[in-house]
Write a protein that holds these residues in place. Structure first.
Motif, PDB file in Angstrom:
ATOM      1  N   ILE A 210      -0.325   2.801  -9.065  1.00 33.55           N
ATOM      2  CA  ILE A 210      -1.725   3.100  -8.485  1.00 33.55           C
ATOM      3  C   ILE A 210      -2.396   3.894  -9.726  1.00 33.55           C
ATOM      4  CG2 ILE A 210      -2.995   4.469  -6.725  1.00 33.55           C
ATOM      5  CD1 ILE A 210      -0.618   3.731  -4.816  1.00 33.55           C
ATOM      6  N   HIS A 232      -8.072  -2.500   0.935  1.00 34.09           N
ATOM      7  CA  HIS A 232      -6.641  -2.121   1.314  1.00 34.09           C
ATOM      8  C   HIS A 232      -6.060  -2.893   2.548  1.00 34.09           C
ATOM      9  CE1 HIS A 232      -7.199   0.223   4.989  1.00 34.09           C
ATOM     10  NE2 HIS A 232      -8.120   0.421   4.374  1.00 34.09           N
ATOM     11  N   ALA A 235      -3.454   0.883   4.464  1.00 27.01           N
ATOM     12  CA  ALA A 235      -3.146   2.225   3.495  1.00 27.01           C
ATOM     13  C   ALA A 235      -4.445   2.636   3.421  1.00 27.01           C
ATOM     14  CB  ALA A 235      -2.761   1.362   2.104  1.00 27.01           C
ATOM     15  N   ARG A 238      -4.237   6.188   1.162  1.00 28.07           N
ATOM     16  CA  ARG A 238      -4.374   5.697  -0.305  1.00 28.07           C
ATOM     17  C   ARG A 238      -5.618   5.287  -0.882  1.00 28.07           C
ATOM     18  NH1 ARG A 238       1.434   3.096  -2.025  1.00 28.07           N
ATOM     19  NH2 ARG A 238       0.677   1.638  -0.430  1.00 28.07           N
TER      20      ARG A 238
END
Length: 292
Positions: A210, A232, A235, A238
């Motif tokens: 990432i 995403h 997720a 994140r």
């Protein structure tokens, strides 16, 4: 040329309300779960449903709209009075959607120009939005098609997946699979190059992957004005954290979107989700060659 209709597909990740407001018609692809087919975006084929089905190891696949679907749409738009149609779609290398549109265009009652963006996700969406701006300013179909091709060609699409397994199942892994193979403990960082999924980096942990994704996105932005999105599947936290970090790093270099955010954060639909799997993070950087 008179009225021009703009068509795309559901993988472009356009918000339905925004698409409708811009006069964009969105054709859904299909998600197939346990041999039952659903239009992308229906309650049975939401990103959440697809992620759950994948985690449960149920049979999940996707299918393109048939040429007949596009043919019926082109006929309806012509009956409503449009004089030409611009149909802009995801890469023909990863989906047969463009081929379906092209086949239908040959017998359409009005001229249809089909554009293969050689991209996926928001890169296709940005291309469609650029075409819409040209048409809204009374530009020609040819100018709108060129704007779509140019915007897609300038965009950078990057994505991280927890595993290549879902891409392998769908036959979309291409050169990335050949390069990365079955390497243990490798977290794949991938990109789109001329419509094909290619490897961008081999990283041993998700945190490093990432971080590398973030660095590549900043590098792709350069010093010019860009639009930027983070996508995403299952997720959200994140993705939101990545979007916030990119917004802090790039600041006003990133054009704001409706709502004021500088980095658009979206969940991919069920079709793209079926091929990348839960945990996927993607970044699209699209230089602004036309007024925002």
């Amino acid at each position: 040329m008179g009225s021009v209709a703009l068509v795309t597909d559901s993988t472009a990740l356009l918000e339905p309300e925004a698409a409708a407001a811009s006069g964009i018609t969105v054709v859904p692809l299909q998600v197939v779960i346990d041999d039952v087919s659903y239009d992308e975006g229906t309650p049975e084929a939401t990103p959440e449903e697809v992620a759950t089905a994948l985690r449960d190891k149920r049979a999940v696949s996707t299918s393109r709209p048939a040429p007949a679907v596009f043919a019926a749409l082109y006929e309806r738009l012509a009956a409503e009075g449009v004089e030409a149609i611009l149909s802009v779609h995801l890469s023909a290398e990863v989906s047969g959607t463009f081929e379906s549109a092209l086949v239908a265009s040959r017998n359409a009652p009005v001229p249809v120009t089909c554009v293969d963006t050689r991209q996926v996700g928001m890169a296709t969406g940005y291309a469609v939005e650029s075409a819409a701006r040209v048409l809204a300013a009374d530009g020609s179909l040819e100018a709108a098609a060129e704007a779509a091709r140019s915007r897609a060609g300038a965009a950078t699409s990057l994505f991280y997946v927890d595993t290549l397994e879902y891409l392998r199942r769908g036959g979309r892994v291409g050169r990335a699979g050949a390069v990365l193979g079955g390497a243990l403990a490798v977290k794949p960082l991938l990109g789109i190059e001329d419509g094909v999924i290619v490897p961008r980096a081999k990283v041993r942990t998700s945190a490093k992957a990432i971080a590398r994704l973030e660095a590549l996105a900043v590098e792709a932005a350069g010093e010019g004005r860009v639009e930027l999105s983070v996508a995403h599947l299952a997720a959200h936290d994140r993705a939101a954290a990545l979007a916030e970090r990119l917004s802090e790093q790039l600041g006003d270099q990133v054009a704001a979107v409706p709502g004021g955010e500088h980095v658009r954060c979206v969940e991919v639909g069920g079709v793209l989700g079926a091929h990348v799997g839960p945990g996927m993070l993607a970044v699209c950087v699209a230089p602004l060659a036309d007024p925002a």
